[in-house]
Design a protein around this motif. Structure first.
Motif, PDB file in Angstrom:
ATOM      1  N   THR A  45     -36.234  45.377  26.302  1.00  0.00           N
ATOM      2  CA  THR A  45     -37.287  46.096  27.018  1.00  0.00           C
ATOM      3  C   THR A  45     -37.314  45.546  28.435  1.00  0.00           C
ATOM      4  OG1 THR A  45     -39.677  46.360  27.238  1.00  0.00           O
ATOM      5  CG2 THR A  45     -38.947  44.598  25.741  1.00  0.00           C
ATOM      6  N   SER A  59     -36.404  51.109  29.320  1.00  0.00           N
ATOM      7  CA  SER A  59     -37.209  50.844  30.517  1.00  0.00           C
ATOM      8  C   SER A  59     -38.347  51.846  30.629  1.00  0.00           C
ATOM      9  CB  SER A  59     -36.333  50.934  31.771  1.00  0.00           C
ATOM     10  OG  SER A  59     -35.919  52.267  31.964  1.00  0.00           O
ATOM     11  N   GLY A  87     -38.485  47.475  31.403  1.00  0.00           N
ATOM     12  CA  GLY A  87     -39.278  48.233  32.380  1.00  0.00           C
ATOM     13  C   GLY A  87     -40.335  49.042  31.652  1.00  0.00           C
ATOM     14  N   THR A 120     -35.446  40.112  33.314  1.00  0.00           N
ATOM     15  CA  THR A 120     -35.569  40.624  34.675  1.00  0.00           C
ATOM     16  C   THR A 120     -34.360  40.155  35.488  1.00  0.00           C
ATOM     17  OG1 THR A 120     -36.773  40.445  36.741  1.00  0.00           O
ATOM     18  CG2 THR A 120     -37.217  38.754  35.138  1.00  0.00           C
TER      19      THR A 120
END
Ligand SMILES: NC(=O)c1ccc[n+]([C@@H]2O[C@H](COP(=O)([O-])OP(=O)(O)OC[C@H]3O[C@@H](n4cnc5c(N)ncnc54)[C@H](OP(=O)(O)O)[C@@H]3O)[C@@H](O)[C@H]2O)c1
Length: 325
Positions: free
Chosen positions: A237, A216, A239, A265
């Protein structure tokens, strides 16, 4: 009138204005909550700067997670009534004494979870849940790398990953953060400010590297993260605390060992009501059983949200931070 933090223009922490707001009464499917504690998250900064556009445009009230008490319910709401203790992880709208929210996005709080714990863990803890149990199913014997191990998501994910039987490797920027991460499930923590973390991971794993990397931090770490994976490992990945990852040629994933990559997300993973309920239940279970401890390491008055965000942004916080209305 109740008070809230509102943003009229994107910018630095100074754009967070503490002001009176009209809340109104709950409409169809909505609930009015008096909020008792509000979680601070890095995503709040992305909305403040404009990296993520606020869903309804400007002005808007930031804030992605909170706990409180139901004050009133609108038409066609079932399952909630005034007096219920509740919590939620919504995108924005939580830096407020009172707010309206769709009942569909609320969960009831068990007795053994305090309001402050709930406010500090709904978004971060359900993120740890989907990352460890759904994006990549961590199993005993797996090796996991997580950057910013002493952060809000980090301290939760470290404890949970350890419970799942993984070898958990973390990175952090200071000796104090390293000790904290080690006390929260991480087996090895590398100071990525002064150490080549790829070389350190190679040494720790005896050259086998990691099954999954949760990154992140973004711009500063993504290339090294790809080098920390075993062939066909999973790069998650999720953030960009150091800045967004620049566009890159996906051929790199082939060169580095046929890697998998995903950019998830939380909001997709809890979009369905049943997924929200399952994710919250899994989190309440591990916290309730003491497997994952939620320590509130910083509290600020709601009106000082700007100071709280500045501290988060400049790497001065650890673990969970709560704003108090
Ligand atoms: N996609 C999703 O579903 C989802 C959900 C929740 C959170 N997130 C992301 O997960 C990350 C962690 O969120 P959080 O709220 O728990 O924050 P956090 O980890 O408590 O804070 C960010 C940490 O990132 C590290 N960092 C590295 N380079 C940095 C830089 N240039 N500026 C600032 N920090 C830097 C710092 O730790 P060190 O000092 O140890 O380097 C800092 O403490 C954020 O990027 C957030 O956006 C994503």
């Amino acid at each position: 009138m109740p008070k809230a933090i509102r943003i009229h223009e994107n910018g630095g922490p100074e754009v967070l204005k503490y002001e009176e707001v009209e809340v109104g009464s709950p409409g169809e499917g909505q609930v009015l909550i008096r909020q008792t504690a509000i979680g601070l998250n890095f995503i709040d900064i992305y909305y403040r700067t404009g990296l993520y556009p606020a869903p309804g445009g400007l002005p808007f009230i930031p804030g992605g997670e909170a706990a409180g008490v139901v004050e009133a319910v609108g038409p066609n709401v079932s399952g909630f009534e005034p007096g219920d203790r509740v919590a939620h992880a919504a995108g924005t709208g939580s830096y407020a004494e009172k707010r309206l929210i769709a009942a569909d996005r609320l969960v009831k709080l068990p007795q053994n979870i305090s309001d402050q714990q709930a406010a500090g863990m709904m978004l971060k803890g359900m993120t740890a849940e989907y990352l460890l149990l759904r994006t990549f199913k961590v199993k005993p014997g797996d090796t996991v790398l997580y950057h910013a191990a002493a952060g809000g998501v980090g301290l939760i994910l470290g404890q949970w990953a350890k419970h799942l039987g993984a070898t958990v490797i973390g990175t952090a920027s200071s000796a104090e953060k390293i000790e904290l991460a080690k006390a929260h499930g991480f087996d090895h923590v590398i100071n990525y400010r002064d150490t080549d973390f790829v070389a350190a991971v190679r040494e720790i794993t005896g050259g086998k590297m990691c099954d999954v990397v949760y990154d992140s931090v973004g711009k500063d770490t993504y290339l090294g993260s790809l080098d920390c994976l075993r062939p066909m490992g999973m790069f998650v990945t999720f953030g960009q605390s150091s800045g967004a990852i620049p566009p890159f040629n996906t051929g790199l994933l082939a060169q580095k060992g046929s890697l998998f990559m995903t950019r998830p997300t939380l909001f997709t993973y809890i979009a369905k009501r049943e997924d929200l309920e399952k994710s919250a239940a899994a989190l309440f279970d591990v916290v309730g059983r003491g497997i994952v401890k939620i320590n509130i390491n910083q509290t600020y008055a709601l009106k000082d949200a700007g100071k709280a965000q500045a501290d988060l942004e400049s790497r001065r916080t650890t673990g969970t931070t709560v704003l108090l209305p």
